[in-house]
Design a protein around this motif. Structure first.
Motif, PDB file in Angstrom:
ATOM      1  N   GLN A  79       0.827  -1.208   0.000  1.00 26.23           N
ATOM      2  CA  GLN A  79       0.000   0.000   0.000  1.00 26.23           C
ATOM      3  C   GLN A  79       0.865   1.264   0.000  1.00 26.23           C
ATOM      4  O   GLN A  79       0.660   2.189  -0.790  1.00 26.23           O
ATOM      5  N   GLU A  80       1.876   1.257   0.877  1.00 21.09           N
ATOM      6  CA  GLU A  80       2.787   2.418   0.928  1.00 21.09           C
ATOM      7  C   GLU A  80       3.541   2.579  -0.386  1.00 21.09           C
ATOM      8  O   GLU A  80       3.815   3.694  -0.824  1.00 21.09           O
ATOM      9  N   LEU A  81       3.883   1.433  -0.997  1.00 19.73           N
ATOM     10  CA  LEU A  81       4.603   1.489  -2.271  1.00 19.73           C
ATOM     11  C   LEU A  81       3.745   2.210  -3.319  1.00 19.73           C
ATOM     12  O   LEU A  81       4.221   3.103  -4.018  1.00 19.73           O
ATOM     13  N   HIS A  82       2.460   1.833  -3.398  1.00 21.66           N
ATOM     14  CA  HIS A  82       1.575   2.476  -4.383  1.00 21.66           C
ATOM     15  C   HIS A  82       1.454   3.974  -4.105  1.00 21.66           C
ATOM     16  O   HIS A  82       1.495   4.785  -5.034  1.00 21.66           O
ATOM     17  N   GLU A  83       1.310   4.326  -2.839  1.00 22.40           N
ATOM     18  CA  GLU A  83       1.185   5.759  -2.500  1.00 22.40           C
ATOM     19  C   GLU A  83       2.439   6.509  -2.936  1.00 22.40           C
ATOM     20  O   GLU A  83       2.370   7.601  -3.487  1.00 22.40           O
ATOM     21  N   SER A  84       3.585   5.864  -2.680  1.00 19.47           N
ATOM     22  CA  SER A  84       4.853   6.500  -3.052  1.00 19.47           C
ATOM     23  C   SER A  84       4.942   6.679  -4.570  1.00 19.47           C
ATOM     24  O   SER A  84       5.294   7.762  -5.059  1.00 19.47           O
ATOM     25  N   ILE A  85       4.575   5.640  -5.319  1.00 18.65           N
ATOM     26  CA  ILE A  85       4.661   5.722  -6.789  1.00 18.65           C
ATOM     27  C   ILE A  85       3.778   6.874  -7.289  1.00 18.65           C
ATOM     28  O   ILE A  85       4.208   7.704  -8.091  1.00 18.65           O
ATOM     29  N   LYS A  86       2.545   6.929  -6.755  1.00 16.87           N
ATOM     30  CA  LYS A  86       1.595   7.941  -7.245  1.00 16.87           C
ATOM     31  C   LYS A  86       2.031   9.356  -6.872  1.00 16.87           C
ATOM     32  O   LYS A  86       1.673  10.319  -7.546  1.00 16.87           O
ATOM     33  N   SER A  87       2.808   9.475  -5.791  1.00 23.73           N
ATOM     34  CA  SER A  87       3.163  10.824  -5.330  1.00 23.73           C
ATOM     35  C   SER A  87       4.420  11.385  -6.007  1.00 23.73           C
ATOM     36  O   SER A  87       4.774  12.535  -5.792  1.00 23.73           O
ATOM     37  N   GLN A  88       5.106  10.581  -6.806  1.00 25.68           N
ATOM     38  CA  GLN A  88       6.363  11.064  -7.401  1.00 25.68           C
ATOM     39  C   GLN A  88       6.077  12.099  -8.491  1.00 25.68           C
ATOM     40  O   GLN A  88       5.142  11.915  -9.279  1.00 25.68           O
ATOM     41  N   PRO A  89       6.883  13.131  -8.579  1.00 29.15           N
ATOM     42  CA  PRO A  89       6.632  14.174  -9.594  1.00 29.15           C
ATOM     43  C   PRO A  89       6.738  13.643 -11.028  1.00 29.15           C
ATOM     44  O   PRO A  89       6.122  14.181 -11.936  1.00 29.15           O
ATOM     45  N   PHE A  90       7.495  12.550 -11.203  1.00 32.53           N
ATOM     46  CA  PHE A  90       7.696  12.025 -12.558  1.00 32.53           C
ATOM     47  C   PHE A  90       6.676  10.949 -12.923  1.00 32.53           C
ATOM     48  O   PHE A  90       6.705  10.389 -14.002  1.00 32.53           O
ATOM     49  N   HIS A  91       5.734  10.654 -12.000  1.00 35.58           N
ATOM     50  CA  HIS A  91       4.832   9.524 -12.176  1.00 35.58           C
ATOM     51  C   HIS A  91       4.047   9.587 -13.497  1.00 35.58           C
ATOM     52  O   HIS A  91       4.072   8.662 -14.308  1.00 35.58           O
ATOM     53  N   GLU A  92       3.359  10.728 -13.739  1.00 34.46           N
ATOM     54  CA  GLU A  92       2.511  10.840 -14.944  1.00 34.46           C
ATOM     55  C   GLU A  92       3.366  10.765 -16.194  1.00 34.46           C
ATOM     56  O   GLU A  92       3.014  10.125 -17.184  1.00 34.46           O
ATOM     57  N   HIS A  93       4.532  11.391 -16.140  1.00 35.14           N
ATOM     58  CA  HIS A  93       5.438  11.418 -17.286  1.00 35.14           C
ATOM     59  C   HIS A  93       5.881   9.996 -17.650  1.00 35.14           C
ATOM     60  O   HIS A  93       5.812   9.590 -18.814  1.00 35.14           O
ATOM     61  N   TYR A  94       6.293   9.220 -16.658  1.00 32.93           N
ATOM     62  CA  TYR A  94       6.739   7.837 -16.903  1.00 32.93           C
ATOM     63  C   TYR A  94       5.597   6.996 -17.478  1.00 32.93           C
ATOM     64  O   TYR A  94       5.790   6.204 -18.385  1.00 32.93           O
ATOM     65  N   LYS A  95       4.408   7.198 -16.904  1.00 32.01           N
ATOM     66  CA  LYS A  95       3.254   6.405 -17.369  1.00 32.01           C
ATOM     67  C   LYS A  95       3.022   6.627 -18.866  1.00 32.01           C
ATOM     68  O   LYS A  95       2.773   5.698 -19.620  1.00 32.01           O
TER      69      LYS A  95
END
Ligand SMILES: C[S@@+](CC[C@H](N)C(=O)[O-])C[C@H]1O[C@@H](n2cnc3c(N)ncnc32)[C@H](O)[C@@H]1O
Length: 435
Positions: A79-95
């Motif tokens: 759960q914490e891992l998912h929260e961390s992934i979603k909160s990264q500034p580069f998340h949308e860009h990588y997706k």
């Protein structure tokens, strides 16, 4: 400088050598890496690097790393891992970047394993919106969940990870070379052959470069020559014992190993020669000297000469079958005992004269743990000591000493001519360490 976050995942092996290898390879690639968050105890290192190409060049040669990932996030549980992934500034860009690429998921576990259903876990990543095909064989992208476990007791693994990372695989390391160079599979080897993992690591810390010239003055069965050849150097060796390099009349010799590895083009030759009576022309410069000098464990250290010279006076001209005896191919010259201190002094002096400026000398030196005596490291005023990496055994240890030739203006500390060994290592090896 624009940079990205990466996760370096290291093997739990020869931990004392990991940072030296990473630093040496970074230096070789011209990368200026901030090691301030590097933790000696941890197999993970999150680091900023300019881009994938430079990150790959850095890790590609590493033997003590497993792989390098583009960092997407981390947490104590899924759960914490998912929260961390979603909160990264580069998340949308990588997706967006990899959305259409074929992909697969994989898991890496450190010191434990889970009973969790992996398919169910993968499904929790649906929010990444990956639209490419799943391809288990040759995917464009490999997404990896790296889990760290803390063992419950010695030999009792945990099934619940205490930390999880998520990343996109950018580069696998050269760790598989350990299998290729494994001594068990090597055609020519002997009792002195050096294990594959640490000979490759030594070549990395010694910064052996493609197309450079490497010399092993105590070549034996050629373990370091093979490692140097693997990283693209042209390699030359010598050994006082001709039987060692010729393979004791067996079908295999050092050159057979190079053929076996498909690297014959890297192999210059090996010479039967006493290092202390070195016949390599003095204006030939080496980029690297990498070796494992004799410690006198199996036999005492010998150089050309005679302990009782008077026995030989007047015998230089003895002839056999019409030829001076020393000109016969099977002539065995007299040898005299020599000390490790003197041999290492000779080695450092030789390196200071024959290495290019910036070239590295790396050699292994045994030290005893049985007496509480500080080991005195050989020092030469032209050579900067870069690394002193210790491999511990039960009652003795050996260390890889790595120096850079800085030239006479370096004016470093020098202890040439000092008696460094407290007592004879060979004697202590057989009497004290093996009990
Ligand atoms: C520890 S072994 C090196 C083993 C080697 N790394 C291998 O892979 O087999 C040391 C070697 O130094 C050689 N040697 C001993 N005295 C020497 C000398 N004075 N000059 C050159 N070689 C010497 C020995 O014959 C031996 O092969």
């Amino acid at each position: 400088m624009v940079s990205k976050k990466y996760l370096v995942y290291m093997a739990h092996s020869n931990v004392n050598f990991r940072r030296a290898e990473l630093e040496s390879l970074a230096d070789l690639c011209g990368l200026d890496i901030d090691f301030s968050t590097y933790d000696e105890e941890s197999p993970f290192f999150v680091v900023d690097l300019p881009d994938d190409a430079q990150a790959s060049r850095w890790i590609r040669r590493s033997v003590l790393c497993k792989a390098l990932y583009e960092y997407w996030g981390e947490g104590k549980n899924l759960q914490e891992l998912h929260e961390s992934i979603k909160s990264q500034p580069f998340h949308e860009h990588y997706k967006q970047l990899y959305r259409q690429d074929s992909f697969k998921f994989q898991f890496e576990t450190y010191r434990g394993s889970t009973r969790a259903n992996r398919v169910e876990q993968i499904e929790t990543f649906a929010y990444l919106g990956l639209q490419g095909k799943i391809d288990m064989k040759r995917p464009d992208q490999i997404y990896t969940i790296v889990e760290e476990y803390r063992p419950l007791a010695e030999n009792v693994g945990s099934t619940i990870p205490e930390r999880m990372f998520f990343g996109r695989l950018v580069q696998r390391s050269d760790r598989h070379a350990m299998e290729v160079y494994d001594l068990k599979k090597r055609p020519y080897k002997g009792t002195t052959s050096f294990e594959a993992e640490l000979s490759l690591v030594s070549a990395n810390i010694a910064q052996v470069k493609p197309g450079s010239l490497m010399y092993d003055p105590f070549a034996g069965t050629g373990s370091f020559l093979s490692a140097g050849g693997h990283y693209g150097a042209l390699v030359l060796g010598s050994d006082i014992d001709g039987k060692m390099i010729r393979g004791r009349g067996a079908a295999y010799d050092i050159s057979s190993n190079f053929k076996y590895y498909g690297e014959s083009v890297q192999f210059i030759d090996v010479l039967t020669m006493d290092f202390t009576h070195n016949s390599i022309r003095s204006n030939l410069k080496f980029d690297t000297i990498l070796c494992d000098p004799p410690y006198g464990i199996r036999e005492g250290i010998k150089v050309l000469g005679a302990d009782n010279l008077e026995k030989y006076v007047g015998k230089e001209d003895v002839e056999l079958y019409g030829k001076k005896s020393f000109l016969h191919r099977d002539y065995i010259p007299a040898k005299k005992s020599y000390s490790l201190d003197n041999l290492l002094d000779n080695l450092l002096q030789y390196a200071s004269e024959r290495l290019t400026i910036g070239g590295r000398l790396a050699f292994w030196m045994p030290t005893a743990n049985d007496e509480n005596v500080e080991t005195m490291i050989p020092l030469h005023f032209c050579l900067e000591l870069k690394y002193n990496c210790v491999q511990e055994f039960n009652k003795w240890s050996r260390r890889l000493l790595v120096y850079e030739n800085r030239g006479p203006d370096f004016n470093g500390q020098d202890n040439t001519g000092t008696k460094r060994a407290v007592s004879n290592f060979r004697e202590r090896y057989f009497t004290n360490f093996n009990r």
